[in-house]
Design an enzyme around this catalytic site. Structure first.
Site, PDB file in Angstrom:
ATOM      1  N   ALA A  48      35.715  46.718  45.407  1.00 18.98           N
ATOM      2  CA  ALA A  48      36.153  46.586  46.793  1.00 18.98           C
ATOM      3  C   ALA A  48      37.632  46.252  46.914  1.00 18.98           C
ATOM      4  O   ALA A  48      38.351  46.845  47.715  1.00 18.98           O
ATOM      5  CB  ALA A  48      35.324  45.510  47.498  1.00 18.98           C
ATOM      6  N   GLU A  49      38.104  45.299  46.118  1.00 23.45           N
ATOM      7  CA  GLU A  49      39.509  44.914  46.206  1.00 23.45           C
ATOM      8  C   GLU A  49      40.416  46.052  45.760  1.00 23.45           C
ATOM      9  O   GLU A  49      41.489  46.257  46.333  1.00 23.45           O
ATOM     10  CB  GLU A  49      39.800  43.649  45.400  1.00 23.45           C
ATOM     11  CG  GLU A  49      41.209  43.160  45.632  1.00 23.45           C
ATOM     12  CD  GLU A  49      41.429  41.704  45.274  1.00 23.45           C
ATOM     13  OE1 GLU A  49      42.558  41.237  45.476  1.00 23.45           O
ATOM     14  OE2 GLU A  49      40.488  41.036  44.808  1.00 23.45           O
ATOM     15  N   SER A  50      39.985  46.807  44.776  1.00 24.06           N
ATOM     16  CA  SER A  50      40.768  47.970  44.344  1.00 24.06           C
ATOM     17  C   SER A  50      40.890  48.971  45.487  1.00 24.06           C
ATOM     18  O   SER A  50      41.986  49.467  45.774  1.00 24.06           O
ATOM     19  CB  SER A  50      40.106  48.630  43.129  1.00 24.06           C
ATOM     20  OG  SER A  50      40.085  47.750  42.034  1.00 24.06           O
TER      21      SER A  50
END
Length: 141
Positions: free
Chosen positions: A64-66
């Site tokens: 998700a953060e990527s």
């Protein structure tokens, strides 16, 4: 901000040129769609599990953060850098095999801040995790 955000084909080229970073590569992330409006990536469950064989919650967050950070940086455009300032994850199911898919969509795209929601689903299309990331956009010139 970009006057003409890249379409999906150019977005995938942009993402490939930028790279996903060492952690994303180690975890097997693959971008399949990339535009300001929607980014999609997959990640294998195998190799990203807890000792009991369930997908690690932190692996959902890496996916998700990527996606959210890359989407924010694409939106920010040249001479700007989007950096994460807040992340929230709610895990509702555990994948045990196959691939998980993250779909990132913007909630807010502003001059200095973006907010994205990332929904991570298993191979059967069942939601496993819902993540929200807020990025601050700063000038790097």
């Amino acid at each position: 901000m970009t006057d003409n955000p890249p379409d999906d084909v150019n977005g995938l080229l942009w993402a490939a040129q930028r790279g996903m970073g060492a952690l994303g590569e180690k975890m097997g992330l693959t971008f399949t769609e990339f535009s300001v409006e929607r980014c999609v990536a997959t990640m294998p469950v195998e190799g990203n599990t807890q000792p009991v064989g369930l997908m690690h919650g932190g692996a959902y967050v890496v996916l998700a953060e990527s996606l959210g950070s890359m989407a924010a940086n694409m939106f920010a455009g040249p001479g700007k850098l989007a950096v994460g300032v807040d992340l929230n994850a709610t895990h509702t199911r555990s994948a045990t095999s196959g691939l998980v898919t993250g779909v990132c969509t913007p909630i807010h795209l502003g001059r200095s801040m973006t907010v994205h929601e990332i929904v991570v689903s298993d191979d059967q299309g069942r939601r496993c995790s819902t993540i929200r990331i807020t990025n601050y956009i700063k000038s790097v010139d």
